[in-house]
Write an enzyme that holds these catalytic residues in place. Sequence first.
Site, short mmCIF file in Angstrom:
data_model
loop_
_atom_site.label_atom_id
_atom_site.label_comp_id
_atom_site.label_asym_id
_atom_site.label_seq_id
_atom_site.Cartn_x
_atom_site.Cartn_y
_atom_site.Cartn_z
N GLY A 13 0.83 -1.19 0.00
CA GLY A 13 0.00 0.00 0.00
C GLY A 13 0.86 1.25 0.00
N CYS A 14 0.25 2.38 -0.33
CA CYS A 14 1.01 3.63 -0.42
C CYS A 14 1.49 4.10 0.95
CB CYS A 14 0.17 4.70 -1.11
SG CYS A 14 -1.52 4.87 -0.49
N TYR A 15 0.60 4.14 1.93
CA TYR A 15 1.03 4.54 3.27
C TYR A 15 2.10 3.60 3.83
CZ TYR A 15 -2.65 8.12 3.93
OH TYR A 15 -3.44 9.24 3.84
N THR A 25 4.30 1.88 2.28
CA THR A 25 5.56 2.15 1.59
C THR A 25 6.26 3.35 2.20
OG1 THR A 25 4.80 1.19 -0.51
CG2 THR A 25 6.59 2.79 -0.64
N SER A 26 5.50 4.41 2.45
CA SER A 26 6.09 5.65 2.97
C SER A 26 6.56 5.51 4.41
CB SER A 26 5.08 6.80 2.86
OG SER A 26 4.03 6.66 3.81
#
EC number: 1.2.1.38
Length: 345
Positions: A148-150, A152-153
């Site tokens: 997911g994007c979150y 990953t960050s």
Amino acid sequence: MIRVAIAGATGYTGAELVKLITGHKEAKLAAVTSQSYSGRAIQEIFPAMRGVVDLVCEPLDINAISQRVDCVFLALPHKVSMGYAPQFIENKVKVVDLSADFRFQNASAYEAAYQEHSAKSLLNEAVYGLCELYRDKIAGSNLVGNPGCYPTSVLLPLVPLVRKGLVETCGIISDSKSGVSGAGRAPSLGSHFCEVNESFKPYKIGNHRHVPEMEEVISLEANEPVSITFVPHLLPLTRGMLSTIYARVTTGTTQSMIRTALMDQYDSDTFVRVLPQGEFPDIRHVRGTNFCDIGFHLDPGSGQLILVSAIDNLLKGAAGQAVQNMNILFGLEEQTGLELFPGAL
């Protein structure tokens, strides 16, 4: 030449994949599917692709598509991909799934956040596709769960420090902000222009489905259960994501040790940039790219560490990382097809 299909090509992530694969020198886009736009040309749905992509969206017929491709990207909703991945795998097609369906090792954790999993037998076969951390496992896989994007960050800056024992695993907090494209292309009141323009708000506090994904990865890395306090916010931007992560360092940890751990992990990686001391990420500097920029500050008196990361949620947080995973699966240089650079403005 890798023959590629994109299932769910008309969402924001699917459209980014179409663009990336069309420009990929080692891949050819062989099929695009869409339930909503079946029978319509991609260039009709996305006029920016006029004269560049001439494919027509087709229904998702697994057997028909399997005969024409080597790899499929499943840019489908959560709970849907698990119905298609097993047969693609059986048909010897490599799968990169951009939903949450194959991100978890623990079926119970997935089911608590989403629904009952109908392909549990594949969870042990699937590899979590955070490229810079798990590339060796990805290379030998047939099924990748694109993060997911979150997560990953949050995980890219945090995991190297957890591995080295430099941060306490209790009390980790992530304060994260995302552009509106993270909500997807389907119209909704929450992402309506008038609702988000000139505004800034938190959402899904205490029940965001990316939390168990992050916690599973960190717990496996720490070899103990880890809980994360996660507060997502909606930015009045189309794309981009910035996460500020707070953690206490372990006794004796110095700023130099933090930097060394991050550089040891990422110094040879193209897409993760550890910024010079005193500099911090800016969404503007990663938008439209597959980069993740990381900065940090350690207060030596309190032992409070602040990590900051920035990514493009549609690229490093989704389609770009998916193509990076495909490159690893097929033994290509990871940056192939991802030579993207931000503009000056």
